[in-house]
Design a protein around this motif. Structure first.
Motif, PDB file in Angstrom:
ATOM      1  N   ILE A 113       7.161 -54.601  11.889  1.00 12.26           N
ATOM      2  CA  ILE A 113       7.262 -53.404  11.060  1.00 12.26           C
ATOM      3  C   ILE A 113       8.177 -53.693   9.880  1.00 12.26           C
ATOM      4  N   ASP A 114       7.736 -53.290   8.683  1.00 16.01           N
ATOM      5  CA  ASP A 114       8.549 -53.475   7.487  1.00 16.01           C
ATOM      6  C   ASP A 114       9.847 -52.686   7.615  1.00 16.01           C
ATOM      7  N   CYS A 115      10.955 -53.278   7.141  1.00  7.90           N
ATOM      8  CA  CYS A 115      12.278 -52.658   7.283  1.00  7.90           C
ATOM      9  C   CYS A 115      12.329 -51.292   6.620  1.00  7.90           C
ATOM     10  N   SER A 116      11.740 -51.175   5.409  1.00  9.64           N
ATOM     11  CA  SER A 116      11.785 -49.906   4.686  1.00  9.64           C
ATOM     12  C   SER A 116      11.009 -48.820   5.419  1.00  9.64           C
ATOM     13  N   LEU A 117       9.864 -49.203   6.052  1.00 12.24           N
ATOM     14  CA  LEU A 117       9.101 -48.227   6.816  1.00 12.24           C
ATOM     15  C   LEU A 117       9.853 -47.804   8.061  1.00 12.24           C
ATOM     16  N   GLU A 118      10.502 -48.781   8.709  1.00 13.32           N
ATOM     17  CA  GLU A 118      11.293 -48.466   9.899  1.00 13.32           C
ATOM     18  C   GLU A 118      12.451 -47.538   9.548  1.00 13.32           C
ATOM     19  N   ARG A 119      13.032 -47.769   8.370  1.00 13.09           N
ATOM     20  CA  ARG A 119      14.132 -46.935   7.922  1.00 13.09           C
ATOM     21  C   ARG A 119      13.655 -45.499   7.665  1.00 13.09           C
ATOM     22  N   LYS A 120      12.475 -45.361   7.079  1.00 10.84           N
ATOM     23  CA  LYS A 120      11.917 -44.044   6.801  1.00 10.84           C
ATOM     24  C   LYS A 120      11.650 -43.278   8.081  1.00 10.84           C
ATOM     25  N   MET A 121      11.215 -44.011   9.124  1.00  6.99           N
ATOM     26  CA  MET A 121      10.938 -43.341  10.384  1.00  6.99           C
ATOM     27  C   MET A 121      12.221 -42.927  11.097  1.00  6.99           C
TER      28      MET A 121
ATOM     29  N   LYS B 274      15.829 -38.670   8.476  1.00  4.99           N
ATOM     30  CA  LYS B 274      15.081 -37.467   8.127  1.00  4.99           C
ATOM     31  C   LYS B 274      14.516 -37.574   6.712  1.00  4.99           C
ATOM     32  N   GLU B 275      13.504 -36.755   6.433  1.00  6.06           N
ATOM     33  CA  GLU B 275      12.933 -36.729   5.090  1.00  6.06           C
ATOM     34  C   GLU B 275      13.787 -35.918   4.133  1.00  6.06           C
ATOM     35  N   HIS B 276      14.604 -35.015   4.674  1.00  7.41           N
ATOM     36  CA  HIS B 276      15.414 -34.133   3.836  1.00  7.41           C
ATOM     37  C   HIS B 276      16.875 -34.196   4.278  1.00  7.41           C
ATOM     38  N   CYS B 277      17.754 -33.954   3.314  1.00  5.55           N
ATOM     39  CA  CYS B 277      19.185 -33.902   3.604  1.00  5.55           C
ATOM     40  C   CYS B 277      19.470 -32.736   4.552  1.00  5.55           C
ATOM     41  N   LEU B 278      20.307 -32.974   5.548  1.00  4.51           N
ATOM     42  CA  LEU B 278      20.602 -31.945   6.539  1.00  4.51           C
ATOM     43  C   LEU B 278      21.483 -30.833   5.975  1.00  4.51           C
ATOM     44  N   ILE B 279      22.083 -31.036   4.803  1.00  2.67           N
ATOM     45  CA  ILE B 279      22.950 -30.011   4.216  1.00  2.67           C
ATOM     46  C   ILE B 279      22.213 -29.225   3.134  1.00  2.67           C
ATOM     47  N   CYS B 280      21.696 -29.904   2.126  1.00  4.69           N
ATOM     48  CA  CYS B 280      21.063 -29.197   0.997  1.00  4.69           C
ATOM     49  C   CYS B 280      19.540 -29.187   1.073  1.00  4.69           C
ATOM     50  N   TYR B 281      18.973 -29.942   2.003  1.00  3.09           N
ATOM     51  CA  TYR B 281      17.527 -30.014   2.236  1.00  3.09           C
ATOM     52  C   TYR B 281      16.767 -30.585   1.044  1.00  3.09           C
ATOM     53  N   SER B 282      17.442 -31.323   0.190  1.00  7.52           N
ATOM     54  CA  SER B 282      16.734 -32.023  -0.877  1.00  7.52           C
ATOM     55  C   SER B 282      16.088 -33.290  -0.314  1.00  7.52           C
ATOM     56  N   ASP B 283      15.152 -33.880  -1.056  1.00  7.70           N
ATOM     57  CA  ASP B 283      14.514 -35.111  -0.608  1.00  7.70           C
ATOM     58  C   ASP B 283      15.552 -36.211  -0.463  1.00  7.70           C
ATOM     59  N   LEU B 284      15.508 -36.893   0.654  1.00 10.69           N
ATOM     60  CA  LEU B 284      16.514 -37.908   0.960  1.00 10.69           C
ATOM     61  C   LEU B 284      16.076 -39.244   0.378  1.00 10.69           C
ATOM     62  N   THR B 285      16.091 -39.333  -0.947  1.00 10.09           N
ATOM     63  CA  THR B 285      15.698 -40.582  -1.612  1.00 10.09           C
ATOM     64  C   THR B 285      16.814 -41.611  -1.601  1.00 10.09           C
ATOM     65  N   HIS B 286      18.068 -41.153  -1.537  1.00 10.79           N
ATOM     66  CA  HIS B 286      19.220 -42.060  -1.494  1.00 10.79           C
ATOM     67  C   HIS B 286      20.160 -41.608  -0.379  1.00 10.79           C
ATOM     68  N   PRO B 287      19.875 -42.031   0.848  1.00 11.03           N
ATOM     69  CA  PRO B 287      20.755 -41.655   1.964  1.00 11.03           C
ATOM     70  C   PRO B 287      22.104 -42.342   1.850  1.00 11.03           C
ATOM     71  N   CYS B 288      23.064 -41.797   2.543  1.00 15.68           N
ATOM     72  CA  CYS B 288      24.425 -42.331   2.560  1.00 15.68           C
ATOM     73  C   CYS B 288      24.678 -42.907   3.951  1.00 15.68           C
TER      74      CYS B 288
ATOM     75  N   ASP C 177      23.392 -40.852   9.109  1.00 15.85           N
ATOM     76  CA  ASP C 177      22.914 -41.238   7.783  1.00 15.85           C
ATOM     77  C   ASP C 177      21.904 -40.253   7.192  1.00 15.85           C
ATOM     78  N   ASP C 178      21.940 -39.002   7.657  1.00 16.14           N
ATOM     79  CA  ASP C 178      20.936 -38.024   7.249  1.00 16.14           C
ATOM     80  C   ASP C 178      21.454 -37.022   6.224  1.00 16.14           C
ATOM     81  N   VAL C 179      22.503 -37.406   5.495  1.00 11.46           N
ATOM     82  CA  VAL C 179      23.061 -36.556   4.448  1.00 11.46           C
ATOM     83  C   VAL C 179      22.984 -37.313   3.128  1.00 11.46           C
TER      84      VAL C 179
END
Length: 357
Positions: free
Chosen positions: A2-10, A13-27, A34-36
């Motif tokens: 499995i590709d690392c980026s795909l595994e990371r996406k799985m 979460k797809e959205h930030c747990l605080i503001c619910y914006s798209d999680l394009t740059h997780p912390c 790491d879901d904020v």
């Protein structure tokens, strides 16, 4: 495999747990939560001076922001060496956050500036201020409210003048001073929009219902109910007798109004010494007479007898007409008969970074 980026996406979460914006740059954090998003972590760490994980409250001195496509599985997999993470990352020391350089320059750095938000004319004129703040980031640790106050005569005032003169727009001064957010992200209002924002809020979906008004100090408003109650307790008066009886959140403009209420609703000692001392008032006549005897050597009426009144319902009267009366609504109790104002219960103050939650 499995590709690392795909595994990371799985994994995240797809959205930030605080503001619910798209999680394009997780912390990515040492504690593994790491879901904020990067912006929410930055708000906490820069504006609240809170480096704790919003999920488990573990303090993380350093965190790494990366794109969803390039992010590794965990914080530990990055080749971190002190404050260095290679040429592709920029480290902002005051918040302890690593950013991809391109993302930092495009998305993060403008947050610390005072750009117009409507045109690009004013943002160019303050680029030096942004860079100066970046260079002195590690020494800039004062609370966000004090930072904004210290900038009122500089770039912040310049931004307000530019918005007013060029676009007929303005910022909400209460939000600028007290809201824990970057000025670059605050909305710009027309005069009509600002009036609605102050009195009614930003719509039902926002959850914000406006800045509360002090009925005694019109048109003075406060950021939230907690600040309004702090003002009321400092500048105005409460009846301790009513509060003891369960009638809370009732305030009076000044002591003269409160003393009038004491005389109408309770049992006020009218001896000149007690009137000068203030707040000598009792729940019932028995306590007042006992006070007069023990302190003043006699009662104001010259008798120790207490007048009692009884109301007896006439025979056969069943209370006709009560079922047709309408109950008073909340607006009817905006002011009482004695001129007191009733305000909603204050919200508990937000926990500080060092308080247990």
């Amino acid at each position: 495999k499995i590709d690392c980026s795909l595994e990371r996406k799985m994994k995240i979460k797809e959205h930030c747990l605080i503001c619910y914006s798209d999680l394009t740059h997780p912390c990515l954090t040492p504690c593994g939560h790491d879901d904020v998003c990067a912006i929410c972590h930055l708000r906490l760490r820069h504006l609240h001076s809170d480096k704790r994980c919003p999920m488990c409250k573990q303090e993380n001195q350093q965190v790494i922001v990366d794109s969803i496509e390039n992010a590794k599985d965990s914080f530990e997999e990055y080749p971190l060496w002190g404050n260095e993470l290679g040429n592709d990352f920029f480290f902002r020391e005051d918040v302890g956050m690593f950013y991809p350089i391109e993302y930092y320059e495009k998305e993060i750095k403008p947050l610390f500036g005072y750009s117009c938000g409507v045109c690009s004319e004013y943002s160019d004129s303050i680029s030096e201020n942004i860079q100066t703040q970046d260079e002195s980031a590690k020494d800039n640790r004062q609370p966000s409210r004090n930072k904004k106050k210290s900038l009122r005569g500089g770039p912040l005032r310049g931004l307000q003048n530019h918005l007013r003169q060029k676009h007929q727009l303005t910022l909400c001064d209460l939000c600028v001073e007290f809201k824990r957010d970057f000025v670059a992200l605050l909305p710009r209002f027309t005069p009509a929009q600002l009036k609605i924002h102050l009195s009614k809020g930003d719509g039902s979906e926002s959850g914000f219902k406006g800045h509360p008004l002090c009925e005694f100090c019109r048109p003075k408003r406060f950021y939230d109910l907690t600040q309004l109650h702090m003002h009321l307790q400092k500048e105005h008066y409460k009846c301790h007798v009513c509060e003891k009886q369960g009638l809370v959140d009732q305030y009076f403009r000044n002591y003269d109004a409160l003393e009038h209420h004491f005389d109408r609703q309770h049992f006020l000692c009218k001896d000149p010494q007690c009137l000068a001392a203030r707040f000598v008032v009792f729940e019932n006549e028995i306590d007042l007479r006992a006070h007069e005897l023990s302190v003043h050597g006699g009662t104001s009426s010259g008798s120790t007898k207490i007048q009692l009144e009884f109301k007896i319902r006439r025979s056969g009267y069943a209370g006709e007409g009560y079922d047709t009366q309408t109950l008073p609504n909340e607006a009817d109790f905006q002011f009482g008969l004695d001129g007191q104002a009733f305000v909603p219960e204050a919200l508990p103050p937000a926990s500080g970074p060092n308080e247990e939650t």
